[in-house]
Motif scaffolding. Structure first.
Motif, PDB file in Angstrom:
ATOM      1  N   PRO A 192      38.570  37.266  -9.908  1.00 18.82           N
ATOM      2  CA  PRO A 192      37.307  37.646 -10.546  1.00 18.82           C
ATOM      3  C   PRO A 192      36.604  38.822  -9.872  1.00 18.82           C
ATOM      4  O   PRO A 192      35.750  39.461 -10.468  1.00 18.82           O
ATOM      5  CB  PRO A 192      36.446  36.379 -10.430  1.00 18.82           C
ATOM      6  N   ASP A 193      37.008  39.153  -8.627  1.00 20.10           N
ATOM      7  CA  ASP A 193      36.397  40.310  -7.961  1.00 20.10           C
ATOM      8  C   ASP A 193      36.871  41.627  -8.562  1.00 20.10           C
ATOM      9  O   ASP A 193      36.224  42.659  -8.406  1.00 20.10           O
ATOM     10  CB  ASP A 193      36.757  40.339  -6.464  1.00 20.10           C
ATOM     11  N   GLU A 194      38.037  41.591  -9.197  1.00 22.46           N
ATOM     12  CA  GLU A 194      38.560  42.814  -9.814  1.00 22.46           C
ATOM     13  C   GLU A 194      37.977  42.924 -11.208  1.00 22.46           C
ATOM     14  O   GLU A 194      38.474  42.331 -12.162  1.00 22.46           O
ATOM     15  CB  GLU A 194      40.085  42.756  -9.887  1.00 22.46           C
ATOM     16  N   SER A 195      36.891  43.664 -11.314  1.00 17.31           N
ATOM     17  CA  SER A 195      36.135  43.635 -12.553  1.00 17.31           C
ATOM     18  C   SER A 195      35.427  44.954 -12.780  1.00 17.31           C
ATOM     19  O   SER A 195      34.986  45.602 -11.827  1.00 17.31           O
ATOM     20  CB  SER A 195      35.123  42.485 -12.426  1.00 17.31           C
ATOM     21  N   LEU A 196      35.372  45.394 -14.016  1.00 20.68           N
ATOM     22  CA  LEU A 196      34.586  46.598 -14.321  1.00 20.68           C
ATOM     23  C   LEU A 196      33.896  46.430 -15.662  1.00 20.68           C
ATOM     24  O   LEU A 196      34.307  45.607 -16.488  1.00 20.68           O
ATOM     25  CB  LEU A 196      35.456  47.849 -14.314  1.00 20.68           C
ATOM     26  N   PHE A 197      32.859  47.209 -15.850  1.00 21.67           N
ATOM     27  CA  PHE A 197      32.153  47.240 -17.126  1.00 21.67           C
ATOM     28  C   PHE A 197      32.562  48.490 -17.886  1.00 21.67           C
ATOM     29  O   PHE A 197      32.643  49.577 -17.312  1.00 21.67           O
ATOM     30  CB  PHE A 197      30.635  47.246 -16.913  1.00 21.67           C
ATOM     31  N   TYR A 198      32.795  48.309 -19.185  1.00 22.13           N
ATOM     32  CA  TYR A 198      33.162  49.434 -20.054  1.00 22.13           C
ATOM     33  C   TYR A 198      32.153  49.500 -21.202  1.00 22.13           C
ATOM     34  O   TYR A 198      32.113  48.601 -22.044  1.00 22.13           O
ATOM     35  CB  TYR A 198      34.584  49.220 -20.592  1.00 22.13           C
ATOM     36  N   ILE A 199      31.325  50.552 -21.173  1.00 19.92           N
ATOM     37  CA  ILE A 199      30.255  50.702 -22.174  1.00 19.92           C
ATOM     38  C   ILE A 199      30.242  52.167 -22.646  1.00 19.92           C
ATOM     39  O   ILE A 199      29.416  52.969 -22.219  1.00 19.92           O
ATOM     40  CB  ILE A 199      28.871  50.298 -21.580  1.00 19.92           C
ATOM     41  N   PRO A 200      31.171  52.541 -23.538  1.00 16.18           N
ATOM     42  CA  PRO A 200      31.259  53.951 -23.918  1.00 16.18           C
ATOM     43  C   PRO A 200      30.154  54.416 -24.856  1.00 16.18           C
ATOM     44  O   PRO A 200      29.958  55.625 -25.033  1.00 16.18           O
ATOM     45  CB  PRO A 200      32.630  54.047 -24.594  1.00 16.18           C
ATOM     46  N   GLY A 201      29.442  53.476 -25.463  1.00 18.11           N
ATOM     47  CA  GLY A 201      28.313  53.839 -26.316  1.00 18.11           C
ATOM     48  C   GLY A 201      27.137  52.941 -25.998  1.00 18.11           C
ATOM     49  O   GLY A 201      27.291  51.716 -25.961  1.00 18.11           O
ATOM     50  N   CYS A 202      25.965  53.548 -25.715  1.00 14.33           N
ATOM     51  CA  CYS A 202      24.783  52.745 -25.426  1.00 14.33           C
ATOM     52  C   CYS A 202      23.547  53.593 -25.732  1.00 14.33           C
ATOM     53  O   CYS A 202      23.411  54.699 -25.222  1.00 14.33           O
ATOM     54  CB  CYS A 202      24.781  52.324 -23.959  1.00 14.33           C
ATOM     55  N   ALA A 203      22.683  53.061 -26.582  1.00 15.82           N
ATOM     56  CA  ALA A 203      21.530  53.842 -27.054  1.00 15.82           C
ATOM     57  C   ALA A 203      20.319  53.720 -26.149  1.00 15.82           C
ATOM     58  O   ALA A 203      19.426  54.554 -26.211  1.00 15.82           O
ATOM     59  CB  ALA A 203      21.165  53.407 -28.473  1.00 15.82           C
ATOM     60  N   ALA A 204      20.277  52.677 -25.333  1.00 17.44           N
ATOM     61  CA  ALA A 204      19.078  52.470 -24.498  1.00 17.44           C
ATOM     62  C   ALA A 204      19.401  51.493 -23.386  1.00 17.44           C
ATOM     63  O   ALA A 204      20.305  50.659 -23.520  1.00 17.44           O
ATOM     64  CB  ALA A 204      17.937  51.901 -25.342  1.00 17.44           C
ATOM     65  N   MET A 205      18.674  51.624 -22.283  1.00 14.93           N
ATOM     66  CA  MET A 205      18.839  50.661 -21.186  1.00 14.93           C
ATOM     67  C   MET A 205      17.786  49.567 -21.343  1.00 14.93           C
ATOM     68  O   MET A 205      16.629  49.849 -21.642  1.00 14.93           O
ATOM     69  CB  MET A 205      18.674  51.379 -19.847  1.00 14.93           C
ATOM     70  N   THR A 206      18.217  48.343 -21.185  1.00 12.78           N
ATOM     71  CA  THR A 206      17.289  47.216 -21.267  1.00 12.78           C
ATOM     72  C   THR A 206      17.314  46.476 -19.926  1.00 12.78           C
ATOM     73  O   THR A 206      18.270  46.598 -19.157  1.00 12.78           O
ATOM     74  CB  THR A 206      17.721  46.228 -22.365  1.00 12.78           C
ATOM     75  N   ASP A 207      16.273  45.702 -19.668  1.00 10.41           N
ATOM     76  CA  ASP A 207      16.254  44.915 -18.426  1.00 10.41           C
ATOM     77  C   ASP A 207      17.448  43.967 -18.379  1.00 10.41           C
ATOM     78  O   ASP A 207      18.039  43.724 -17.339  1.00 10.41           O
ATOM     79  CB  ASP A 207      14.952  44.122 -18.333  1.00 10.41           C
ATOM     80  N   ARG A 208      17.794  43.449 -19.541  1.00 13.25           N
ATOM     81  CA  ARG A 208      18.905  42.505 -19.615  1.00 13.25           C
ATOM     82  C   ARG A 208      20.230  43.175 -19.208  1.00 13.25           C
ATOM     83  O   ARG A 208      21.024  42.613 -18.455  1.00 13.25           O
ATOM     84  CB  ARG A 208      18.979  42.020 -21.067  1.00 13.25           C
ATOM     85  N   LEU A 209      20.420  44.380 -19.705  1.00 14.87           N
ATOM     86  CA  LEU A 209      21.661  45.087 -19.384  1.00 14.87           C
ATOM     87  C   LEU A 209      21.685  45.482 -17.908  1.00 14.87           C
ATOM     88  O   LEU A 209      22.703  45.337 -17.223  1.00 14.87           O
ATOM     89  CB  LEU A 209      21.802  46.320 -20.297  1.00 14.87           C
ATOM     90  N   ARG A 210      20.534  45.943 -17.414  1.00 12.16           N
ATOM     91  CA  ARG A 210      20.440  46.281 -15.984  1.00 12.16           C
ATOM     92  C   ARG A 210      20.804  45.069 -15.123  1.00 12.16           C
ATOM     93  O   ARG A 210      21.569  45.169 -14.171  1.00 12.16           O
ATOM     94  CB  ARG A 210      19.011  46.711 -15.654  1.00 12.16           C
ATOM     95  N   ALA A 211      20.267  43.914 -15.480  1.00  9.48           N
ATOM     96  CA  ALA A 211      20.533  42.698 -14.697  1.00  9.48           C
ATOM     97  C   ALA A 211      22.015  42.338 -14.763  1.00  9.48           C
ATOM     98  O   ALA A 211      22.620  41.921 -13.776  1.00  9.48           O
ATOM     99  CB  ALA A 211      19.675  41.548 -15.222  1.00  9.48           C
ATOM    100  N   ARG A 212      22.597  42.523 -15.932  1.00 13.61           N
ATOM    101  CA  ARG A 212      24.017  42.197 -16.097  1.00 13.61           C
ATOM    102  C   ARG A 212      24.890  43.088 -15.218  1.00 13.61           C
ATOM    103  O   ARG A 212      25.883  42.648 -14.640  1.00 13.61           O
ATOM    104  CB  ARG A 212      24.391  42.384 -17.571  1.00 13.61           C
ATOM    105  N   LEU A 213      24.503  44.368 -15.109  1.00 13.95           N
ATOM    106  CA  LEU A 213      25.326  45.333 -14.371  1.00 13.95           C
ATOM    107  C   LEU A 213      25.136  45.223 -12.857  1.00 13.95           C
ATOM    108  O   LEU A 213      25.967  45.709 -12.084  1.00 13.95           O
ATOM    109  CB  LEU A 213      24.977  46.763 -14.809  1.00 13.95           C
ATOM    110  N   SER A 214      24.048  44.587 -12.449  1.00 14.77           N
ATOM    111  CA  SER A 214      23.716  44.536 -11.039  1.00 14.77           C
ATOM    112  C   SER A 214      24.787  43.780 -10.249  1.00 14.77           C
ATOM    113  O   SER A 214      25.208  42.687 -10.626  1.00 14.77           O
ATOM    114  CB  SER A 214      22.350  43.862 -10.867  1.00 14.77           C
ATOM    115  N   GLY A 215      25.241  44.408  -9.164  1.00 13.42           N
ATOM    116  CA  GLY A 215      26.251  43.765  -8.324  1.00 13.42           C
ATOM    117  C   GLY A 215      27.673  44.090  -8.745  1.00 13.42           C
ATOM    118  O   GLY A 215      28.620  43.541  -8.177  1.00 13.42           O
TER     119      GLY A 215
END
Ligand code: MLT
Ligand code: MN
Length: 312
Positions: free
Chosen positions: A199-222
């Motif tokens: 599970p440590d080998e992990s990345l986020f792939y978000i090629p399209g995103c119209a706005a940053m939200t607190d929820r998304l920021r929290a998800r990406l943290s760490g």
């Protein structure tokens, strides 16, 4: 887990076929510092033998040729592919048109949300992917899925989540311009891609995103690595380059620079490695050594390129 950026450009690629603005002209002329780029796609494998494609770009044939692990091994069957499955993050042309090049009665699994699947269903040309060979599986939002190919699980997990975005350009409902042209959850998704065995080998792939939200920021943290929407540097750069009237936000893409940009929005979020992908041919970061490129690099971001490999 091996990750490769097959195509780092947005729709149109770089240079774009009909663009004669400064950046495309320089790339077309082969000037140093203007690297050519194909359209938006990455590929991931946990075992080096079976690969998941994330988005199927119109340039897929060239991308497969440039990344040998995606071609049949010399001792493989007469017809075969290491591509076990394809996962779609939206239904824009730059992410689905490559499916048409994957006809030829080859078995793989195709994953998409209901919204994206409906676009494929509504366009009969996608019937060239014969259901006897290509199994379509629905992705629900906020679901964790062990990706499978025709022979079962390939050791890669994905977690799906909706991100602010826009319905595919050719599906826009002008009568709903006050409701983001009819956009619904599931039109644009982000993914967390993880090695099933680690599970440590992990990345986020978000090629399209119209706005940053607190929820998304929290998800990406760490997170260890983020591949993020790098379409435009400034919201109005297409207008400034004289090649179009649309802003980044009208197209469903955050811009990079300035107080409302993605760099600022994620500055204080704990992300080890951050890389821009889906870069439009008007984005000044495509000129190596430019002030825009330097500012992005100095802020701790990398600029994705075709063939970039990321080992997690
Ligand atoms: C986008 O990302 O906005 C689309 O790929 C635009 C397009 O379809 O050309
Ligand atoms: Mn796109």
């Amino acid at each position: 887990m091996r990750v490769a950026v097959l195509g780092s450009a947005a729709g149109g690629g770089f240079p774009q076929w009909n663009c004669n603005a400064r950046l495309s002209r320089a790339a077309r002329a082969g000037l140093p510092g203007f690297r050519r780029r194909t359209q938006s796609s990455i590929t991931v494998s946990a075992n080096g033998a079976e690969w998941a494609l994330f988005n199927a770009s119109p340039d897929i044939r060239e991308q497969i040729a440039a990344f040998p692990a995606l071609s049949p091994a010399p001792d493989a069957q007469l017809r075969s592919t290491p591509i076990a499955c394809v996962v779609l993050t939206n239904a824009d042309v730059d992410h689905i048109a490559g499916l048409l090049s994957l006809r030829e009665s080859e078995r793989f699994v195709l994953y998409a949300t209901r919204r994206v699947s409906e676009v494929l269903e509504a366009n009969p040309i996608f019937r060239v992917l014969n259901p006897a060979y290509v199994e379509r599986r629905l992705l629900n939002l906020n679901e964790t899925v062990a990706l499978e190919g025709p022979s079962g699980p390939i050791g890669v997990m994905i977690e799906t989540f909706a991100v602010p975005g826009k319905v595919a350009l050719f599906m826009e409902n002008d009568a709903a311009s006050d409701r983001n042209f009819g956009t619904e959850d599931g039109d644009t998704i982000g993914l967390r891609i993880t090695a099933a065995a680690n599970p440590d080998e992990s990345l986020f792939y978000i090629p399209g995103c119209a706005a940053m939200t607190d929820r998304l920021r929290a998800r990406l943290s760490g997170s260890r690595c983020l591949l993020f929407d790098g379409t435009v540097f400034t919201d109005n750069e297409m207008q400034e380059a004289g090649v179009g009237t649309k802003t980044g936000s009208r197209m469903g893409h955050m811009h990079m620079a300035g107080p409302a940009g993605s760099i600022a929005a994620l500055r204080s979020v704990d992300i080890q490695r951050r890389i821009f992908v889906h870069i439009n041919n008007t984005n000044p970061v495509l000129e190596e050594g430019s002030a825009a490129e330097r500012s992005v690099l100095e802020s701790g971001w990398e600029i994705g390129f075709d063939g970039m490999e990321i080992t997690l």
